[in-house]
Design a protein around this motif. Structure first.
Motif, PDB file in Angstrom:
ATOM      1  N   LYS A 201       0.885  -1.176   0.000  1.00 50.49           N
ATOM      2  CA  LYS A 201       0.000   0.000   0.000  1.00 50.49           C
ATOM      3  C   LYS A 201       0.920   1.223   0.000  1.00 50.49           C
ATOM      4  CE  LYS A 201      -4.288   1.421   2.265  1.00 50.49           C
ATOM      5  NZ  LYS A 201      -4.154   2.816   2.623  1.00 50.49           N
ATOM      6  N   LEU A 202       1.218   1.713  -1.176  1.00 50.92           N
ATOM      7  CA  LEU A 202       2.240   2.752  -1.294  1.00 50.92           C
ATOM      8  C   LEU A 202       1.761   4.073  -0.691  1.00 50.92           C
ATOM      9  CD1 LEU A 202       3.450   1.921  -4.902  1.00 50.92           C
ATOM     10  CD2 LEU A 202       4.480   1.243  -2.733  1.00 50.92           C
ATOM     11  N   PRO A 203       2.709   4.898  -0.183  1.00 59.30           N
ATOM     12  CA  PRO A 203       2.306   6.191   0.384  1.00 59.30           C
ATOM     13  C   PRO A 203       1.562   7.037  -0.647  1.00 59.30           C
ATOM     14  CG  PRO A 203       4.681   5.815   0.618  1.00 59.30           C
ATOM     15  CD  PRO A 203       4.145   4.685  -0.174  1.00 59.30           C
ATOM     16  N   LYS A 204       0.491   7.716  -0.190  1.00 57.28           N
ATOM     17  CA  LYS A 204      -0.285   8.547  -1.121  1.00 57.28           C
ATOM     18  C   LYS A 204       0.460   9.837  -1.450  1.00 57.28           C
ATOM     19  CE  LYS A 204      -4.779   7.133   0.671  1.00 57.28           C
ATOM     20  NZ  LYS A 204      -5.268   7.395   2.004  1.00 57.28           N
ATOM     21  N   THR A 205       1.248  10.300  -0.483  1.00 55.37           N
ATOM     22  CA  THR A 205       2.002  11.541  -0.679  1.00 55.37           C
ATOM     23  C   THR A 205       3.424  11.324  -0.152  1.00 55.37           C
ATOM     24  OG1 THR A 205       1.518  12.380   1.532  1.00 55.37           O
ATOM     25  CG2 THR A 205      -0.091  12.914  -0.202  1.00 55.37           C
ATOM     26  N   ASP A 206       4.239  12.361  -0.273  1.00 54.73           N
ATOM     27  CA  ASP A 206       5.611  12.274   0.249  1.00 54.73           C
ATOM     28  C   ASP A 206       5.672  12.568   1.739  1.00 54.73           C
ATOM     29  OD1 ASP A 206       6.623  11.649  -2.131  1.00 54.73           O
ATOM     30  OD2 ASP A 206       7.285  13.678  -2.660  1.00 54.73           O
TER      31      ASP A 206
END
Ligand code: UT7
Length: 325
Positions: A201-206
């Motif tokens: 579940k990749l990060p939505k933002t930095d």
């Protein structure tokens, strides 16, 4: 007549990284105070892994101490379970890395991920292996570098956690050891205590908050206090013993107020409760084996005494283990 096989602790070990971060140090990083942290949590300081020092590095040191106490050759270990939420790598498991570092070959080695309940989960799994004859000598480790998944800009969480590792060696024995383990989970509470992203579940933002721990502390607190009281009753009932029969409580070290509430319900005095949260903060799966090791080494916990371990953590997960040491 077949004799009951128990998992009996023959060695314990603990390791804390050298670097200490005090509440006063944290006052310089976020808008907090030593007074607030002590009053709300009981924490005074925590240990932080050096740059490059990994969860496995901490686990190796704790394991070596446990092996030394048990006076056994590492090669006689036939099962390795590491409880961790902060593995060195996505894979291989930290247990496999630890196996390699200890020069052990061939035995099963795997990680268990149940966050702060991880050690109790791992102990429960190892106990099943030993009771069924699958294993004779198990190394069970709780190791964490939570500082790597801490948002050092978030005062709600960064004051709470620390790094460390603890280990126990269990051996199959006809003498009493672990009497019962009880583990539970309820995934409903996912977002009260979690890291929002992961390998899949990749990060939505930095934003750092996407990759670090987030907790709705007071909501977790309420569920933790109630749940820990229930798991303690479940354990006493399963073993048909009374509160008065317990010699020691070795709780997960998240918050001194939670620990004291559990101890009060069990009618245990502060002298019968092992507390390290003041010095270590919350080291997640490492907190119980670290506290246990400390009390075994300083002679508080004696052979033949009845020890209750209990934990509550993200998931939510919770569990307990009752053992005759
Ligand atoms: O190990 C896994 C399970 N985890 C736990 O069991 C942890 C459970 N939760 C806790 O231990 C406690 O809830 C905390 C220690 C996290 C927080 O204590 P609390 O008494 O529940 O405080 P709170 O979250 O209700 O916050 C009270 C106030 C808030 O300010 P306002 O809204 O009242 O103005 C927070 O913003 O304290 C503030 N606050 C802080 N102030 C100074 C939160 N963190 C800090 C801080 N320094 N570090």
């Amino acid at each position: 007549m077949t004799q009951t096989v128990y998992s009996r602790v023959i060695g314990t070990g603990g390791y804390l990284p050298e670097k200490i971060l005090t509440n006063i140090d944290l006052e310089k990083i976020v808008d907090t105070s030593d007074e607030w942290i002590r009053e709300r949590t009981g924490i005074e300081r925590r240990h932080i892994a050096q740059d490059g020092q990994t969860t496995c590095d901490l686990g190796v040191e704790a394991s070596k101490k446990a092996l030394e106490m048990a006076q056994i050759d590492a090669k006689s270990i036939d099962l390795i379970i590491v409880a961790t939420t902060t593995p060195d790598k996505i894979f291989p498991s930290t247990a496999c890395l630890l196996q390699q570092r200890l020069g052990i070959k061939g035995c099963p080695a795997f990680d268990v991920q149940a966050v702060c309940s991880g050690f109790v989960y791992a102990l429960s799994v190892a106990d099943q292996f030993i009771k069924t004859g699958m294993s004779k000598r198990a190394l069970v480790v709780g190791a964490e570098t939570l500082s790597r998944i801490t948002n050092w800009e978030d005062r709600n969480t960064c004051v709470l956690f620390g790094d460390g590792a603890g280990a126990v060696i269990l051996e199959a024995s006809n003498k009493a050891g672990i009497l019962s383990t009880h583990i539970h989970a309820d995934g409903e509470y996912e977002e009260l205590l979690h890291v929002p992203s992961g390998p899949s579940k990749l990060p939505k933002t930095d934003e750092i908050a996407e990759r670090t721990m987030s907790m709705k502390g007071n909501e977790v607190f309420k569920v933790a206090v109630n749940t820990l009281s229930k798991i303690a009753s479940e354990t006493l009932e399963a073993n048909q013993i009374q509160k008065e029969d317990l010699d020691w409580l070795v709780p997960h070290q998240a918050n001194l107020r939670i620990i004291n509430a559990t101890a009060r319900k069990l009618k245990l005095t502060p002298d019968q409760t092992v507390v390290t949260v003041n010095k270590h903060a919350n080291t997640s799966s490492a907190s119980i084996p670290l506290a246990f090791d400390e009390a075994v080494r300083d002679g508080r916990i004696q052979r033949g005494q009845l020890v209750l371990m209990e934990a509550f953590g993200g998931g939510f997960t919770w569990g307990s283990a009752l053992m005759k040491f």
